[in-house]
Scaffold this active site. Sequence first.
Site, PDB file in Angstrom:
ATOM      1  N   LYS A   1      -1.206 -33.244  31.455  1.00 28.72           N
ATOM      2  CA  LYS A   1      -0.238 -33.256  32.804  1.00 28.72           C
ATOM      3  C   LYS A   1      -0.854 -34.641  33.291  1.00 28.72           C
ATOM      4  CE  LYS A   1       0.179 -28.380  32.897  1.00 28.72           C
ATOM      5  NZ  LYS A   1      -0.375 -27.219  33.561  1.00 28.72           N
TER       6      LYS A   1
ATOM      7  N   ASP B   1       5.000 -25.764  40.432  1.00 31.23           N
ATOM      8  CA  ASP B   1       4.868 -24.553  39.622  1.00 31.23           C
ATOM      9  C   ASP B   1       5.885 -23.692  39.817  1.00 31.23           C
ATOM     10  OD1 ASP B   1       3.227 -24.732  37.373  1.00 31.23           O
ATOM     11  OD2 ASP B   1       1.345 -24.266  38.531  1.00 31.23           O
TER      12      ASP B   1
ATOM     13  N   GLN C   1      -4.651 -25.327  38.477  1.00 32.33           N
ATOM     14  CA  GLN C   1      -4.380 -24.579  36.921  1.00 32.33           C
ATOM     15  C   GLN C   1      -4.957 -23.150  36.532  1.00 32.33           C
ATOM     16  OE1 GLN C   1      -3.006 -26.424  34.252  1.00 32.33           O
ATOM     17  NE2 GLN C   1      -3.357 -24.467  32.827  1.00 32.33           N
TER      18      GLN C   1
END
Length: 309
Positions: free
Chosen positions: A54, A124, A98
């Site tokens: 990422k 997200d 994460q």
Amino acid sequence: MAARLLDGAGLARTMRADLQPHVHEFTARVGRPPGLALVLVGDDPASHVYVGSKRTHGTEVGFRVDLHQRPATTSLEEVLDLVRSLNADPAIDGILVQSPLPAAMGSDAARRVFETIDPAKDVDGFTAENVGRLVQNREGLVACTPAGIIEMMEREGLTIAGTRAVVIGRSDIVGKPMALLLLHRHATVTIAHSKTPDLPAVCREADILVAAIGRAGFVTADFVKPGAVVIDVGMNRVTDEADVVRFFGEGSKRHLAWQQRGSVLMGDVHPRVEEVAGALTPVPGGVGPLTIAMLMKNTLTAALRRQSL
Ligand code: NAP
């Protein structure tokens, strides 16, 4: 006939290339690049790999990417404080914490973190605000994996409206948002899970079958209607040589890879499904790269909206 393999990795490259001029334009107009903050807590090796990717891709498209790495001993309150400071930072447009968080933080740690992220920076798409917007088919930030799958299906010209779709898996991050996105595009959607009776028969109804289970090779050819589009979300590391041989054959490329590395990555879909499906996403190289490309797209979207551009 062998299924058409849907090249997620190639499409992800195209998506990133498409984003780049918009990122440069944003940077020129606003006087700073879109900012993405990645929060990584603990030592999970897979999480380190995902966050590394990422970071690399975000930097390549022209974002400012800040990595906030914390040890597994970090308390939930410390993570929440970090998220609050990122919420308040005007140069940060997207925040990604994460998963999974260390087990010691408690079973509701992820929910507490998602509740704390500013929905405008929730790249997200996990906050209740953004999930609610998705349910109501309103503008918002949508979970990257299912959004990436829809992007791929649309770019590949695969029909969704009027089809029967079955999504195996009902997680908040994949199964449920996937089903909603297909529903909003006028598929007739069934969500299947571990308590669904006669799962193969349910799946055989599907023109579009999405497998988001987390069990290597679980979806066998008898689950698949001939010609169906099969989307394999699963990412399973297979370490047992007997399993590798059973799935891919003695002396196959994957078997050789196992001999070198001691494990291979495979999806939830059995390799023989390729003989029945009309189109199929491979693992690796299918849904995974699309997820990261979609994170980039969500970050630019969040940045533009925050500037009212
Ligand atoms: P999850 O939260 O563990 O959910 C798995 C779902 O599969 C659950 O709804 C579960 O049903 C269902 N399931 C388990 N065993 C089943 C069975 N025997 N029959 C039918 N359904 C069954 O997993 P997730 O987070 O959604 O992830 C799923 C997979 O996708 C994992 O392999 C993950 O690594 C992968 N993934 C990949 C990406 C990517 O970028 N490629 C992104 C996210 C996830 P119940 O609800 O009844 O337990």
